[in-house]
Scaffold this motif. Structure first.
Motif, mmCIF file in Angstrom:
data_model
loop_
_atom_site.group_PDB
_atom_site.id
_atom_site.type_symbol
_atom_site.label_atom_id
_atom_site.label_comp_id
_atom_site.label_asym_id
_atom_site.label_seq_id
_atom_site.Cartn_x
_atom_site.Cartn_y
_atom_site.Cartn_z
ATOM 1 N N ARG A 96 0.689 -1.206 0.045
ATOM 2 C CA ARG A 96 0.006 -0.056 0.078
ATOM 3 C C ARG A 96 0.797 1.205 0.036
ATOM 4 N NH1 ARG A 96 -2.796 -0.707 4.914
ATOM 5 N NH2 ARG A 96 -2.453 1.553 4.946
ATOM 6 N N ARG A 97 0.412 2.257 -0.683
ATOM 7 C CA ARG A 97 1.102 3.661 -0.727
ATOM 8 C C ARG A 97 0.065 4.726 -0.174
ATOM 9 N NH1 ARG A 97 4.092 4.400 -6.464
ATOM 10 N NH2 ARG A 97 2.296 3.489 -7.429
ATOM 11 N N ASP A 98 0.479 5.149 0.942
ATOM 12 C CA ASP A 98 -0.418 6.146 1.724
ATOM 13 C C ASP A 98 0.314 7.332 1.613
ATOM 14 O OD1 ASP A 98 -2.313 4.171 2.154
ATOM 15 O OD2 ASP A 98 -1.181 3.396 4.031
ATOM 16 N N GLU A 99 -0.506 8.452 1.313
ATOM 17 C CA GLU A 99 0.229 9.862 1.469
ATOM 18 C C GLU A 99 0.656 9.836 2.989
ATOM 19 O OE1 GLU A 99 -2.313 12.834 0.108
ATOM 20 O OE2 GLU A 99 -1.687 13.064 -1.835
ATOM 21 N N GLU A 100 1.641 10.624 3.146
ATOM 22 C CA GLU A 100 2.168 10.941 4.572
ATOM 23 C C GLU A 100 1.276 12.222 4.947
ATOM 24 O OE1 GLU A 100 6.145 11.453 5.059
ATOM 25 O OE2 GLU A 100 6.048 12.972 6.307
ATOM 26 N N GLU A 101 0.748 11.925 6.192
ATOM 27 C CA GLU A 101 0.115 13.083 6.609
ATOM 28 C C GLU A 101 0.811 14.368 7.044
ATOM 29 O OE1 GLU A 101 -1.667 12.754 10.568
ATOM 30 O OE2 GLU A 101 -0.586 10.647 10.854
ATOM 31 N N GLY A 102 -0.009 15.409 6.550
ATOM 32 C CA GLY A 102 0.992 16.650 6.591
ATOM 33 C C GLY A 102 1.920 16.766 5.780
ATOM 34 N N ASN A 103 2.225 15.895 4.687
ATOM 35 C CA ASN A 103 3.087 15.962 3.645
ATOM 36 C C ASN A 103 2.552 15.214 2.433
ATOM 37 O OD1 ASN A 103 5.161 16.288 1.912
ATOM 38 N ND2 ASN A 103 6.790 15.549 3.419
ATOM 39 N N ARG A 104 1.887 16.035 1.463
ATOM 40 C CA ARG A 104 1.197 15.130 0.617
ATOM 41 C C ARG A 104 2.228 14.558 -0.567
ATOM 42 N NH1 ARG A 104 -3.034 19.273 -0.548
ATOM 43 N NH2 ARG A 104 -3.088 18.202 -2.471
ATOM 44 N N ARG A 105 3.546 15.340 -0.424
ATOM 45 C CA ARG A 105 4.496 14.812 -1.431
ATOM 46 C C ARG A 105 4.891 13.148 -1.154
ATOM 47 N NH1 ARG A 105 9.144 18.975 -0.374
ATOM 48 N NH2 ARG A 105 8.556 18.362 1.677
ATOM 49 N N ALA A 106 5.116 12.837 -0.008
ATOM 50 C CA ALA A 106 5.749 11.574 0.469
ATOM 51 C C ALA A 106 4.563 10.489 0.326
ATOM 52 C CB ALA A 106 6.330 11.804 1.648
ATOM 53 N N ASN A 107 5.217 9.406 -0.003
ATOM 54 C CA ASN A 107 4.267 8.114 0.312
ATOM 55 C C ASN A 107 5.039 7.261 1.380
ATOM 56 O OD1 ASN A 107 2.469 8.987 -1.778
ATOM 57 N ND2 ASN A 107 3.736 7.686 -3.525
ATOM 58 N N ARG A 108 3.986 6.698 2.017
ATOM 59 C CA ARG A 108 4.541 5.919 3.100
ATOM 60 C C ARG A 108 4.077 4.248 2.786
ATOM 61 N NH1 ARG A 108 8.012 8.040 6.668
ATOM 62 N NH2 ARG A 108 7.631 10.090 7.403
ATOM 63 N N LEU A 109 5.072 3.521 2.805
ATOM 64 C CA LEU A 109 4.728 2.185 2.367
ATOM 65 C C LEU A 109 4.626 1.193 3.278
ATOM 66 C CD1 LEU A 109 7.886 2.332 -0.297
ATOM 67 C CD2 LEU A 109 5.279 2.904 -0.736
ATOM 68 N N ARG A 110 3.701 0.209 3.129
ATOM 69 C CA ARG A 110 3.499 -0.604 3.922
ATOM 70 C C ARG A 110 3.074 -2.136 3.072
ATOM 71 N NH1 ARG A 110 2.572 -1.197 8.715
ATOM 72 N NH2 ARG A 110 2.628 0.774 10.432
ATOM 73 N N LEU A 111 3.360 -3.191 3.757
ATOM 74 C CA LEU A 111 2.959 -4.452 3.154
ATOM 75 C C LEU A 111 1.359 -4.853 3.215
ATOM 76 C CD1 LEU A 111 5.533 -7.021 3.696
ATOM 77 C CD2 LEU A 111 5.213 -5.590 1.655
#
Lengths: 155, 155
Positions: A96-111
């Motif tokens: 999953r690629r979730d937008e980092e909260e408070g930073n819509r540039r970065a994606n946070r990755l999780r399995l």
DNA sequence: GCCATACTATTATGGTGCATAACAATGGAT
DNA sequence: ATCCATTGTTATGCACCATAATAGTATGGC
């Protein structure tokens, strides 16, 4: 005293002089890498994985919520290439690629759960490949090999 | 007696857990090979050579009149890929491909004078790259590395 | 607040090396 | 003559690598 006579010319078997290559690090690095890659590929292919994809899954599990740029750096690949890898993995429901909260540039990755399940299979295949690769090396040689490779890789 | 107090949380430096990769032969083989390839490439590029092309020149010089199939086997590449390499080298006047007399299937390979001249430069660049790669290894380590790589490559 | 700058990710493109399959031409065996 | 093996070529696809151009988003200086 009979001096050894020159033997009669044997039937000429086409023989190749490999000397120019066989002390070249570059040549053997290529062959060993390829052998490693093929061995891995054989085990991972049936799972729909490649060495690159497995690397992603491994590091994402170990680093939940990692950003893409950091992951690319850890894997030593370019962010632009990681993007493509991730798009496919996400498509297949493995990450999953979730937008980092408070930073819509970065994606946070999780399995995803499916990603974790596949990773477990991949790890097994990887371990088997690794065993196969190191089969001809004594444990101490394997350790020394890793050290040398790290140095050459500039780690 | 003042017990050491828990330190205040440090400003979080994003840290990546690389553990899943750093004992994997496959991973370090890839990086080391890439490092080797890049180092070679840097030296050979200005000469219009690549590691693969240099390999061809080296073995053709050591094995004049070698056939393509045998050369491909020695280089551990596929004949179909060798064809392309050779076509370019011939185009540039570095090698000659002569039909074997009495066997119009087979090509016999030889370096041209230009090929020999370029090869000499290539060998110099290659030696420099090799020195650079092994710079961080003791001679004994380099020898052990070569042995291990040969085993993994299945030589 | 505004603006220049840096960060993050994406898209597009091109270049490696590798592999397979289909093909063509040749030579040898019977 | 026919079948088969050898030799080389062409075409195509995959995994990986690299660069440049772009869009969107923060951040810091003023």
């Amino acid at each position: 005293m009979a001096l050894p006579r020159r033997l009669p010319a044997e039937p000429r078997v086409e023989q190749t002089d490999l000397a120019p290559l066989d002390d070249k690090l570059g040549f053997w690095l290529r062959l060993a890498q390829q052998s490693g890659f093929d061995t891995l590929q054989r085990g991972l292919g049936p799972l729909g994985l490649t060495p690159g994809r497995l690397g992603v899954l491994l590091l994402v599990e170990a680093n939940p919520d990692i950003r893409q740029a950091l992951l690319a750096e850890a894997l030593r690949i370019k962010p632009s290439n990681l993007t493509v890898l991730l798009a496919a993995l996400e498509q297949e429901g493995l990450i999953r690629r979730d937008e980092e909260e408070g930073n819509r540039r970065a994606n946070r990755l999780r399995l995803t759960e499916a990603g974790r399940a596949l990773l477990r299979q991949g790890e097994e295949a990887e371990a088997a490949a690794e065993r196969q690769l190191a089969a001809r090396l004594r444990p101490a040689d394997r350790a020394a090999l890793l050290t040398a490779l790290r140095r050459i890789a500039g780690g």
